[in-house]
Design a protein around this motif. Structure first.
Motif, PDB file in Angstrom:
ATOM      1  N   GLY A  85       6.917 -11.773 -96.291  1.00  0.00           N
ATOM      2  CA  GLY A  85       6.756 -12.483 -95.079  1.00  0.00           C
ATOM      3  C   GLY A  85       6.446 -13.950 -95.060  1.00  0.00           C
ATOM      4  O   GLY A  85       6.221 -14.945 -94.182  1.00  0.00           O
ATOM      5  N   LEU A  86       6.268 -14.340 -96.311  1.00  0.00           N
ATOM      6  CA  LEU A  86       5.924 -15.980 -96.646  1.00  0.00           C
ATOM      7  C   LEU A  86       7.521 -16.443 -97.118  1.00  0.00           C
ATOM      8  O   LEU A  86       8.222 -15.780 -97.513  1.00  0.00           O
ATOM      9  N   LEU A 126       6.177 -21.567 -95.185  1.00  0.00           N
ATOM     10  CA  LEU A 126       6.018 -21.004 -93.767  1.00  0.00           C
ATOM     11  C   LEU A 126       5.496 -19.822 -93.900  1.00  0.00           C
ATOM     12  O   LEU A 126       6.096 -18.852 -94.588  1.00  0.00           O
ATOM     13  N   ILE A 127       4.596 -19.640 -92.836  1.00  0.00           N
ATOM     14  CA  ILE A 127       3.902 -18.264 -92.579  1.00  0.00           C
ATOM     15  C   ILE A 127       4.226 -17.681 -91.066  1.00  0.00           C
ATOM     16  O   ILE A 127       4.652 -18.671 -90.463  1.00  0.00           O
ATOM     17  N   SER A 128       4.229 -16.709 -90.968  1.00  0.00           N
ATOM     18  CA  SER A 128       4.520 -15.811 -89.419  1.00  0.00           C
ATOM     19  C   SER A 128       3.554 -16.538 -88.740  1.00  0.00           C
ATOM     20  O   SER A 128       3.561 -17.117 -87.677  1.00  0.00           O
ATOM     21  N   GLN A 129       2.095 -16.165 -88.783  1.00  0.00           N
ATOM     22  CA  GLN A 129       1.115 -16.626 -88.179  1.00  0.00           C
ATOM     23  C   GLN A 129      -0.158 -16.630 -88.823  1.00  0.00           C
ATOM     24  O   GLN A 129      -0.455 -16.116 -89.910  1.00  0.00           O
ATOM     25  N   THR A 156      -3.243 -15.238 -89.838  1.00  0.00           N
ATOM     26  CA  THR A 156      -4.062 -14.279 -89.733  1.00  0.00           C
ATOM     27  C   THR A 156      -4.773 -14.019 -90.922  1.00  0.00           C
ATOM     28  O   THR A 156      -4.655 -14.700 -91.925  1.00  0.00           O
ATOM     29  N   ALA A 163       2.580 -22.512 -89.632  1.00  0.00           N
ATOM     30  CA  ALA A 163       2.973 -21.206 -88.963  1.00  0.00           C
ATOM     31  C   ALA A 163       4.068 -21.157 -87.979  1.00  0.00           C
ATOM     32  O   ALA A 163       3.951 -21.918 -87.348  1.00  0.00           O
ATOM     33  N   ALA A 164       4.797 -19.924 -88.055  1.00  0.00           N
ATOM     34  CA  ALA A 164       6.110 -20.090 -87.055  1.00  0.00           C
ATOM     35  C   ALA A 164       5.299 -19.969 -85.546  1.00  0.00           C
ATOM     36  O   ALA A 164       6.033 -20.376 -84.694  1.00  0.00           O
ATOM     37  N   LYS A 165       4.052 -19.175 -85.491  1.00  0.00           N
ATOM     38  CA  LYS A 165       3.784 -18.847 -84.143  1.00  0.00           C
ATOM     39  C   LYS A 165       2.007 -19.191 -84.150  1.00  0.00           C
ATOM     40  O   LYS A 165       1.320 -19.142 -85.107  1.00  0.00           O
ATOM     41  N   THR A 168      -2.560 -13.170 -93.833  1.00  0.00           N
ATOM     42  CA  THR A 168      -1.731 -14.292 -94.226  1.00  0.00           C
ATOM     43  C   THR A 168      -2.690 -15.479 -95.132  1.00  0.00           C
ATOM     44  O   THR A 168      -2.209 -15.900 -95.832  1.00  0.00           O
ATOM     45  N   ARG A 223      11.421 -16.128-100.670  1.00  0.00           N
ATOM     46  CA  ARG A 223      10.719 -15.255 -99.473  1.00  0.00           C
ATOM     47  C   ARG A 223      10.024 -14.280-100.322  1.00  0.00           C
ATOM     48  O   ARG A 223      10.573 -13.599-101.155  1.00  0.00           O
TER      49      ARG A 223
END
Ligand code: F6P
Length: 536
Positions: free
Chosen positions: A40-41, A461-464, A466, A393-395, A469, A37
């Motif tokens: 945020g990645l 895995l990334i959050s979103q 953007t 992406a998680a979202k 990211t 980690r």
């Protein structure tokens, strides 16, 4: 180095029977310890056959290759691109506050100036202050190829939810179909054309630029006034007729495939706006900071590179699939093809000796889930092992369609699980039995339903998705390529391999026009003759 490579080869031979699933079963902490980690990645490499010994050897390889020293040499602006005698400083573009000296000059001053000029121009175009003869620009056409196209094209699609400027189109191919299809619905009086070419000599780009100029002339009285250029060759942009205030220069220490962070990213900035472009740069700079500071064993680009080295140079898997579970990352595989294959597709080391190992995999891919219904068959049951790199992406960006995003993610995770787990013959038999099959028919049908499994993959895995990211992802892959290149001892920053074809194209052209063109082989002459006949 030779000794570590040998030990890696021996270890690979000795551990051929290792099942990835067994590694996970044997070590309850593996899923976590093999998931790095950072900012945020999350980069998961637990579903590879890299065990503790392999990991230690790979890290030793990175240490012996002096990855850390080479990394610092790059960031410090040393001329590590030795075959072109150039520094490699795309990292300076995304961190304009960091002073870096090349030839006694702090290049960050020019970077900041360049960025400020891009910002002012983008703001003025987006607000309509700079307009076409028919009014505010509704469309921008970026004409460029390779690194002068793939970066902004990939990123503009990836960041579509952030696009609030003029529509941005990309023309790259010398095939007239590309520019014809792009221009056919555009209004010349409200279109801005950006000619993006580091050298301003690339035949595809210059041909398309001339075509665009002629097209522009059909709608406006002063076509040059609706052109801008991005290039290192200011003399050539002037000769083309683009006024100086519309020319965005950059230095030769930015390689084509590393250039999206600077003026080559102008089309992206026009689409998403300067503030979001800054976020893209900030994401790249954050990855740089991680890459420079983290110890090798906890360094994301280093680990990604070591996984790549293990799969290609040690295990001998000839290709690598990049599988973004994100439709807007549709151009990422093509972008990474250039980044990885143009950077490391070489057979000679920096010291002029033969490489002696594979120079890197063929990189390919498509977004999931589309690929699942096309080529995953081979990945699951074909005889070649294809290491897969999933990105998720998680979202998503569509809150109303969150249920579709869950389905997308479920498919992504299911694929890596299926690749690793596979299905045994006994399991396949049980399935056939449950369907009522017996005897020879059961045996035959069962064999077709066996999955060998034990197929490696990684998941990022990334959050979103953007601007920030995306910047992280692109910089992550850039540094991965760099680390692989350092370990292999090659120069990742030249591209001599593209020259011969370019030279010969100029010599083949007369042949196709029926002119005398000596020096061609019989096959090429015959094909040219057929081509001419079939045009009649
Ligand atoms: O294909 C070779 C190459 O030099 C790439 O490295 C580069 O990105 C592309 O051509 C375009 O070059 P230019 O920006 O000079 O037109």
């Amino acid at each position: 180095m030779g000794d570590i490579w040998r030990r890696l080869d021996d270890h690979r031979k000795a551990s051929m029977g290792t099942r990835i699933a067994d590694l996970l079963d044997a070590d309850p902490g593996r899923a976590e310890s093999h998931c790095l980690r950072a900012d945020g990645l999350a980069f998961d490499w637990s579903k590879t056959a890299i065990d503790d010994d392999a990991r230690a050897l790979l890290l030793a390889l990175a240490g012996k290759a002096e990855v850390e020293a080479r990394r610092e040499a790059m960031f410090a602006g040393q001329r590590i691109n030795e075959t072109e005698d150039r520094a490699v400083l795309h990292t300076a573009l995304r961190n304009p506050g960091r002073a870096v000296t090349v030839d006694g000059k702090d290049v960050s001053i020019g970077v900041r100036d360049g960025l400020a000029r891009m910002r002012a121009f983008a703001d003025a175009v987006r607000s309509g202050e700079i307009a076409g003869q028919g009014g505010a620009f509704t469309d921008v056409v970026n004409i460029g190829i390779g690194g002068s196209d793939l970066g902004p094209a990939m990123a503009t699609l990836a960041l579509a939810p952030y696009a609030d400027g003029p529509r941005v189109h990309f023309v790259s191919n010398v095939d007239g179909a590309d520019i014809a299809d792009t221009l056919k619905d555009l209004d010349p009086a409200r279109t801005l054309v950006i000619v993006a070419s580091k050298t301003f000599t690339t035949i595809e780009t210059m041909t398309n630029a001339e075509t665009a100029k002629a097209w522009m002339g059909t709608g406006v009285s002063d076509p040059g006034s609706q052109f801008a250029a991005v290039s290192t060759a200011m003399d050539k942009t002037a000769a083309f007729g683009i006024e100086e205030s519309r020319v965005f220069g950059f230095e030769d220490w930015v390689g084509g495939r590393y250039s999206v962070w600077g003026p080559i990213g102008l089309s992206l900035m026009l689409a998403i706006g300067p503030d979001d472009f800054d976020q893209f740069l900030a994401g790249g700079a954050a990855m740089d900071a991680h890459f420079r500071a983290a110890p090798l064993a906890e360094n994301m680009p280093v680990l990604l590179a070591l996984v790549g080295i293990w799969h290609n140079q040690v295990c001998g898997y000839p290709t690598r699939a990049v599988l973004p579970y994100d439709n807007r990352l549709a151009r990422l595989p093509a972008y990474l093809q250039q980044l990885e294959m143009e950077s490391n597709g070489k057979g000679v080391r920096l010291d002029g000796s033969d490489l002696g190992r594979a120079s890197g995999p063929v990189v390919w891919g498509e977004p999931g889930t589309n690929g699942q219904h096309a080529f995953y068959q081979l990945i699951h049951q074909g005889t070649q092992v294809v290491p897969c790199e999933f990105i998720l992406a998680a979202k998503g960006h569509e809150p109303d369609l969150a249920h579709q995003h869950i389905l997308l993610a479920a498919n992504c995770l299911a694929q890596s699980e299926a690749l690793m787990r596979g299905r045994t013959l006994d399991e396949a038999r049980a399935l056939m039995k449950a369907k009522g099959l017996t005897g020879d028919e059961l045996e035959k049908q069962a064999r077709h339903r066996v999955f060998p499994g034990n197929r490696p993959s990684t998941t990022l895995l990334i959050s979103q998705l953007t601007p920030y990211t995306l910047g992280q992802i692109v910089a992550l892959y850039e540094h991965r390529v760099f680390v692989e290149g350092v370990i292999l001892g090659i120069n990742s920053f030249d591209q001599w391999g593209v020259e011969l074809g370019k030279e010969l194209a100029l010599k083949v052209e007369p042949l196709l026009k029926g002119q005398d063109a000596p020096g061609h082989d019989a096959s090429t002459r015959h094909l040219a003759q057929l081509f001419r006949q079939m045009r009649d």
